[in-house]
Design a protein around this motif. Structure first.
Motif, short mmCIF file in Angstrom:
data_model
loop_
_atom_site.label_atom_id
_atom_site.label_comp_id
_atom_site.label_asym_id
_atom_site.label_seq_id
_atom_site.Cartn_x
_atom_site.Cartn_y
_atom_site.Cartn_z
N VAL A 23 -17.85 11.98 -28.11
CA VAL A 23 -16.56 11.28 -28.16
C VAL A 23 -15.46 12.23 -27.68
CG1 VAL A 23 -14.87 10.15 -29.65
CG2 VAL A 23 -17.33 9.83 -30.06
N SER A 24 -14.67 11.76 -26.70
CA SER A 24 -13.57 12.57 -26.19
C SER A 24 -12.20 12.01 -26.56
CB SER A 24 -13.67 12.69 -24.65
OG SER A 24 -13.61 11.42 -24.05
N GLN A 25 -12.15 10.76 -27.00
CA GLN A 25 -10.86 10.17 -27.36
C GLN A 25 -11.12 8.97 -28.27
OE1 GLN A 25 -8.26 9.64 -24.03
NE2 GLN A 25 -6.85 8.29 -25.11
N VAL A 26 -10.28 8.80 -29.29
CA VAL A 26 -10.39 7.68 -30.22
C VAL A 26 -9.07 6.94 -30.26
CG1 VAL A 26 -10.85 6.99 -32.60
CG2 VAL A 26 -12.08 8.93 -31.63
N GLU A 27 -9.11 5.63 -30.00
CA GLU A 27 -7.90 4.81 -30.03
C GLU A 27 -7.43 4.66 -31.48
OE1 GLU A 27 -6.18 3.45 -27.64
OE2 GLU A 27 -7.46 3.70 -25.88
N ALA A 28 -6.14 4.90 -31.70
CA ALA A 28 -5.58 4.75 -33.04
C ALA A 28 -5.76 3.31 -33.51
CB ALA A 28 -4.09 5.12 -33.03
N HIS A 29 -6.29 3.15 -34.71
CA HIS A 29 -6.48 1.85 -35.36
C HIS A 29 -7.51 0.98 -34.65
CE1 HIS A 29 -3.04 3.01 -37.71
NE2 HIS A 29 -2.24 3.00 -36.64
N GLY A 30 -8.25 1.53 -33.70
CA GLY A 30 -9.33 0.78 -33.05
C GLY A 30 -10.57 0.76 -33.93
N PRO A 31 -11.61 0.02 -33.50
CA PRO A 31 -12.83 -0.06 -34.30
C PRO A 31 -13.44 1.30 -34.64
CG PRO A 31 -12.86 -1.69 -32.55
CD PRO A 31 -11.67 -0.83 -32.29
N ALA A 32 -13.44 2.22 -33.66
CA ALA A 32 -14.03 3.53 -33.91
C ALA A 32 -13.23 4.32 -34.94
CB ALA A 32 -14.12 4.33 -32.61
N ALA A 33 -11.89 4.25 -34.84
CA ALA A 33 -11.04 4.96 -35.80
C ALA A 33 -11.23 4.40 -37.20
CB ALA A 33 -9.57 4.85 -35.37
N VAL A 34 -11.31 3.08 -37.31
CA VAL A 34 -11.51 2.45 -38.62
C VAL A 34 -12.86 2.86 -39.20
CG1 VAL A 34 -11.82 0.23 -39.78
CG2 VAL A 34 -10.00 0.50 -38.09
N ALA A 35 -13.86 3.01 -38.35
CA ALA A 35 -15.19 3.40 -38.82
C ALA A 35 -15.28 4.88 -39.18
CB ALA A 35 -16.23 3.06 -37.76
N GLY A 36 -14.27 5.67 -38.79
CA GLY A 36 -14.27 7.09 -39.14
C GLY A 36 -14.80 8.00 -38.06
N LEU A 37 -14.98 7.51 -36.85
CA LEU A 37 -15.42 8.39 -35.76
C LEU A 37 -14.31 9.35 -35.37
CD1 LEU A 37 -17.38 5.82 -33.62
CD2 LEU A 37 -18.32 7.97 -34.43
N GLU A 38 -14.70 10.55 -34.95
CA GLU A 38 -13.73 11.59 -34.60
C GLU A 38 -14.07 12.19 -33.24
OE1 GLU A 38 -14.00 14.48 -37.68
OE2 GLU A 38 -13.38 13.11 -39.29
N ILE A 39 -13.06 12.77 -32.62
CA ILE A 39 -13.28 13.49 -31.36
C ILE A 39 -14.28 14.62 -31.61
CG2 ILE A 39 -12.21 15.01 -29.65
CD1 ILE A 39 -9.67 13.37 -29.92
N GLY A 40 -15.26 14.72 -30.74
CA GLY A 40 -16.29 15.74 -30.89
C GLY A 40 -17.55 15.22 -31.55
N ASP A 41 -17.51 14.05 -32.20
CA ASP A 41 -18.73 13.44 -32.72
C ASP A 41 -19.66 13.10 -31.57
OD1 ASP A 41 -17.76 13.58 -35.29
OD2 ASP A 41 -17.23 11.45 -35.44
N VAL A 42 -20.95 13.21 -31.81
CA VAL A 42 -21.95 12.81 -30.81
C VAL A 42 -22.69 11.59 -31.35
CG1 VAL A 42 -23.99 13.46 -29.50
CG2 VAL A 42 -22.23 15.17 -29.99
N ILE A 43 -22.57 10.48 -30.64
CA ILE A 43 -23.29 9.26 -31.03
C ILE A 43 -24.72 9.38 -30.51
CG2 ILE A 43 -23.37 6.75 -30.86
CD1 ILE A 43 -20.34 6.82 -30.37
N MET A 44 -25.67 9.34 -31.43
CA MET A 44 -27.08 9.52 -31.07
C MET A 44 -27.83 8.19 -30.98
SD MET A 44 -27.89 12.75 -33.59
CE MET A 44 -29.56 12.97 -32.99
N GLN A 45 -27.48 7.25 -31.90
CA GLN A 45 -28.18 5.98 -31.93
C GLN A 45 -27.21 4.85 -32.21
OE1 GLN A 45 -31.60 5.84 -34.58
NE2 GLN A 45 -32.16 7.95 -34.15
N VAL A 46 -27.50 3.71 -31.60
CA VAL A 46 -26.78 2.46 -31.89
C VAL A 46 -27.84 1.44 -32.27
CG1 VAL A 46 -25.34 0.61 -30.97
CG2 VAL A 46 -24.91 2.98 -30.29
N GLU A 47 -27.78 0.97 -33.52
CA GLU A 47 -28.79 0.02 -34.01
C GLU A 47 -30.21 0.53 -33.76
OE1 GLU A 47 -28.33 -3.40 -35.70
OE2 GLU A 47 -26.89 -1.82 -36.21
#
Length: 508
Positions: free
Chosen positions: A322-346
């Motif tokens: 993750v390089s950028q998180v939109e304020a109040h977007g779905p990712a921000a609400v879920a607690g994702l942060e810049i620098g997190d690495v998403i490994m799996q989706v479902e």
């Protein structure tokens, strides 16, 4: 040369290998060589499939300024623009990107015609083609294999993946073909392409699946099947079949020669990517994609090493950082942060290339389970997909008073300084921009090799925020003290935030 000799010539390597004398011990342990036979003929398969492939003719009125860029057989006006690839990339032509010519001054609007291909997926008259074949057209006509012409209605189209669905009203059920599972196609499998290259109806060509998962830098959803079955201008929207007669791809792009003609490198949209889009187009007339509210990049091998990112088996990890998180977007609400690495989706493993397609396959409102890696540990999060980007609220201004002094960062070949009001004006930086501004780039340094330029802002080192030159230098020294040869920087440029691995210079 008789048929047996011809087959021996084609597959001599495997046959000769099987006929060489070997020791008995080697012969006992060697796995049996599978039989390798070319199809005796594609005639029966082609005869069965040809009636399901159609010619798609389009007509539109060109304005004088559009006429400047269109030849007599060009694609419709407002056709998709191919993003510029890397310097020297040969990808510069769609199948309908014809030779440009200059129009005469004050020429009145004129009509033009273009040709493409399509295939029938429903006997009631539902046809699939490429969006760029019909985009901008005010009239679409479908011609069946037997020469029957019918006006077609555009049911829906999607420019992002370049698909469109048409409908006609036949007097009797049409011959339809099934959509197969492209994920089951293997590199080396036979493939059959049918279409209308240069308006030559019902042209059949054969080849193999040359590669899978090709990213040709056309957009977020690149996942093309590459084939050497000859496809040319006019094949756009036509099917790529497997030997069971199932459509496994929609022919869309080619690497072209000097005139944009086939050189044996063609690309098709996989049906397993297209199926859900086609269903939405048939049902709704448009595509609604799930939205995460973040920007991300593929984790390269070097990035993974810089972050000490490893999977459960201890191997260098893969994912989307993750390089950028939109304020109040779905990712921000879920607690994702810049620098997190998403490994799996479902439970599906993802990379920066595959994640857009996987996420986009779910409609807005879907709740997805993510597995992320954050600073050495795995974590599970749930996220509810949004429908469209929400306006980003302004972040609170950094209350830290900037240090105006410049600092030489010799190990990167940079001079940097903290951001003040004058620099915000000079480089058009927002009031909430955080980080360290690049004032000078040494042509012999390492940062220039990674495209870092004056006016860029270094926001993070690894996953640590830096707002002053001293903080940047401290983090770089820490990374160098870990005996690493490279540092991962989060850099803000005119296009947004991106992660940049930069080699460290050690002889300073």
């Amino acid at each position: 040369m008789n048929r047996n000799c011809l087959l021996s010539s084609l597959f001599g390597f495997a046959l000769l290998g099987a006929s060489l004398p070997v020791s008995s011990a080697f012969a006992e342990t060697e796995a049996p060589v599978p039989s390798m036979r070319a199809p005796a003929s594609f005639a029966d398969l082609a005869n069965r499939l040809l009636p399901s492939v159609v010619n798609v003719s389009v007509a539109a009125v060109l304005k004088p300024e559009q006429d400047d860029e269109k030849g007599p057989d060009a694609s419709p006006p407002a056709g998709p623009q191919v993003p510029k690839g890397k310097a020297g990339s040969p990808l510069d032509k769609f199948l309908h990107d014809y030779t440009k010519r200059k129009a005469a001054p004050n020429r009145p609007p004129r009509r033009f015609q273009g040709l493409g291909s399509g295939f029938i997926i429903d006997p009631a008259g539902i046809i699939v083609t490429n969006n760029h074949v019909i985009e901008g057209a005010d009239q679409v006509v479908v011609t069946l294999h037997d020469g029957t012409e019918m006006p077609a209605k555009i049911v829906g189209r999607d420019s992002q993946v370049d698909l469109a669905v048409l409908s006609v009203k036949p007097e009797h059920p049409l011959p339809a073909v099934p959509m197969g599972h492209s994920d089951a196609a293997r590199i080396g499998d036979w493939a059959l392409a049918i279409g209308n290259p240069f308006g030559l109806n019902g042209t059949v060509t054969a080849g193999i699946i040359s590669s899978r998962g090709r990213n040709v830098e056309r957009g977020l959803y690149d996942d093309y099947i590459q084939t050497d079955a000859a496809i040319n201008k006019g094949n756009s929207g036509g099917p790529l079949f497997n030997m069971a007669g199932e459509v496994i791809g929609i022919n869309t792009l080619i690497y072209g020669g000097a005139g944009g003609d086939s050189i044996g490198i063609g690309f098709a949209i996989p049906t397993d990517d297209a199926r859900g889009i086609i269903e939405q187009l048939r049902r709704d007339g448009h595509v609604s994609r799930g939205w995460l509210g973040l920007r991300f990049q593929d984790v390269t091998f070097d990035m993974a090493q810089d972050l000490d990112f490893r999977d459960a088996d201890g191997k260098v990890g893969h994912g989307a950082i993750v390089s950028q998180v939109e304020a109040h977007g779905p990712a921000a609400v879920a607690g994702l942060e810049i620098g997190d690495v998403i490994m799996q989706v479902e439970a599906k493993k993802v990379t920066g290339q595959t994640m857009p397609r996987i996420v986009a396959s779910y409609p807005p409102g879907t709740k997805l389970g993510l597995v992320i890696w954050r600073k050495g540990a795995q974590k599970s999060l749930n996220i509810t997909l949004g429908k469209s980007p929400v306006p980003a609220d302004t972040l609170p201004s950094d209350t830290h008073q900037p240090d105006h002094a410049k600092e030489a960062i010799d190990m990167l070949g940079l001079e940097v300084s903290a951001i003040d009001s004058d620099m915000r004006t000079q480089y058009a930086l927002s009031d909430d921009q955080r980080g360290v501004l690049v004032d000078h780039v040494d042509a012999s340094g390492t940062a220039v090799l990674r495209g870092i330029e004056v006016g860029n802002v270094i926001v993070q080192v690894g996953q640590v925020q830096v707002n002053t030159p001293d903080a940047l230098k401290e983090e770089l020294n820490r990374v160098q003290g870990q005996k690493k040869n490279e540092v991962l920087l989060l850099v803000q440029d005119n296009d947004g935030l991106r992660w940049v691995p930069v080699p460290l210079k050690t002889n300073f």
